[in-house]
Scaffold this motif. Structure first.
Motif, mmCIF file in Angstrom:
data_model
loop_
_atom_site.group_PDB
_atom_site.id
_atom_site.type_symbol
_atom_site.label_atom_id
_atom_site.label_comp_id
_atom_site.label_asym_id
_atom_site.label_seq_id
_atom_site.Cartn_x
_atom_site.Cartn_y
_atom_site.Cartn_z
ATOM 1 N N PHE A 11 38.310 8.786 -26.839
ATOM 2 C CA PHE A 11 39.341 7.903 -27.371
ATOM 3 C C PHE A 11 40.566 8.606 -27.923
ATOM 4 O O PHE A 11 41.623 7.996 -28.066
ATOM 5 N N SER A 12 40.477 9.873 -28.263
ATOM 6 C CA SER A 12 41.567 10.492 -29.012
ATOM 7 C C SER A 12 42.632 11.105 -28.102
ATOM 8 O O SER A 12 42.346 11.563 -27.002
ATOM 9 N N THR A 13 43.858 11.074 -28.583
ATOM 10 C CA THR A 13 44.975 11.750 -27.936
ATOM 11 C C THR A 13 45.852 12.355 -29.026
ATOM 12 O O THR A 13 45.772 11.978 -30.196
ATOM 13 N N ALA A 14 46.685 13.287 -28.644
ATOM 14 C CA ALA A 14 47.676 13.855 -29.559
ATOM 15 C C ALA A 14 49.011 13.890 -28.830
ATOM 16 O O ALA A 14 49.063 14.189 -27.632
ATOM 17 N N ARG A 15 50.068 13.564 -29.545
ATOM 18 C CA ARG A 15 51.409 13.560 -28.963
ATOM 19 C C ARG A 15 52.313 14.443 -29.800
ATOM 20 O O ARG A 15 52.418 14.257 -31.015
ATOM 21 N N LEU A 16 52.955 15.384 -29.136
ATOM 22 C CA LEU A 16 53.901 16.271 -29.798
ATOM 23 C C LEU A 16 55.303 15.927 -29.321
ATOM 24 O O LEU A 16 55.511 15.640 -28.138
ATOM 25 N N SER A 17 56.261 15.967 -30.227
ATOM 26 C CA SER A 17 57.627 15.576 -29.912
ATOM 27 C C SER A 17 58.605 16.649 -30.375
ATOM 28 O O SER A 17 58.518 17.130 -31.514
ATOM 29 N N ALA A 18 59.534 17.015 -29.502
ATOM 30 C CA ALA A 18 60.557 17.993 -29.881
ATOM 31 C C ALA A 18 61.400 17.465 -31.038
ATOM 32 O O ALA A 18 61.781 18.215 -31.939
#
Length: 315
Positions: A11-18
């Motif tokens: 179920f888990s995700t990670a999102r990185l943003s500049a």
């Protein structure tokens, strides 16, 4: 501009943003041929002479440098030799420099993919029980695929017809970029962690993949090699006039030791963590990805590691 990290079937995700990290980009994807052209054009012909194409077939240590024999029998002598002929360095072996190896029993399948929907500068890292994959944004709405699988399975994927290959890739990646429409030439690279047991001798430096070849999962091998090259240049500029001075080269090595140890360790541990199918490990990494989205300090640490800035507090 963004990195989307997920673990297939969990179920888990990670999102990185500049934007969140206050940088113009989290990373850049550069095609090797284009980069090579830029580097060639950047050489100052009044300062640097080169021979290309050419191959060094033999290196002999001298009291004050090295003698190089080329494949056309030309002989050159130098105060400092920088050995950077790749992870399977024949010259490193010829000089009796040992290596520590840790086979991953995997191969990386590399290809360009064209999706039906715009990637908008987003990179995807997806972990599966069979191995990790990455889709990295390229110009003209293409993506660079790095798909890591066990050796025999990678061979099978490399020989599938285009339709079957795209179908299998779609099933693993999903439809975040719509339908995967086209695949370019596929290439396989066996994966092994390689570390040279010596990186400096008097009048000699081992650099790049000849010094350390990393798993591509974290995308840090080239970053680390660039930092090594930059640190070497700074050490030579600050050192005595003779560039092969052993004390100068040892200072370079000590300066880069922590960076290399942390980067190699980070890449290796990520590889093992996300390559494990054990339920306890899978649960732990699942919670870890979830934690990245919930804990800003953890996300910032991970983002800095991914950008190759983890050992540089000044950046």
């Amino acid at each position: 501009k963004q990195i989307h990290v997920s673990d297939r079937g969990r179920f888990s995700t990670a999102r990185l943003s500049a934007m969140e990290e206050g940088v113009p980009a989290l990373g850049y994807v550069v095609e090797n041929a284009w980069l090579g052209q830029c580097l060639w054009q950047g050489l100052d012909k009044d300062v640097i002479s080169w021979r290309c194409p050419a191959e060094v077939t033999r290196m002999e240590p001298l009291p004050d440098g090295y003698r190089l024999t080329l494949n056309d029998e030309t002989v050159l002598e130098c105060d400092l030799a920088v050995l950077a002929d790749g992870g399977r360095s024949g010259l490193r072996e010829q000089l009796g420099i040992g290596v520590k190896t840790r086979p991953y029993n995997q191969s990386a399948l590399i290809a360009n993919i064209t999706p039906s929907e715009a990637h908008n500068g987003e990179a995807f890292e997806r972990f599966t029980d069979e191995g990790p994959m990455a889709l990295l944004p390229l110009p003209d709405n293409r993506c660079a695929l790095v798909w890591t699988r066990l050796g025999m399975d990678a061979q099978r994927l490399a020989t599938l017809d285009e339709r079957s290959f795209l179908s299998e890739l779609q099933g693993v990646f999903g439809y975040r970029l719509g339908t995967l429409k086209q695949v370019g030439a596929r290439h396989l690279y066996p994966l092994t962690l390689v570390e040279a047991e010596e990186q400096v001798r008097s009048h000699l430096v081992i650099l790049g993949n000849a010094a350390h070849s990393l798993h591509p999962i974290a995308g840090q091998g080239f970053n680390l090699s660039l930092r090594d090259a930059s640190a070497l240049a700074e050490a030579l500029l600050a050192g005595p006039a003779v560039p092969g001075n052993l004390a100068t080269l040892q200072r370079y090595r000590e300066r880069q030791r922590l960076d290399q140890n942390l980067t190699v360790g980070f890449s290796d541990q990520v590889t093992r963590l996300f390559g494990s199918t054990q339920s306890v490990v899978a649960l732990g990494r699942n919670l870890g990805l979830l934690g990245l989205d919930l804990l800003p300090p953890a996300k910032r640490w991970f983002a800095r590691q991914a950008m190759g800035l983890g050992t540089r507090p000044d950046v």
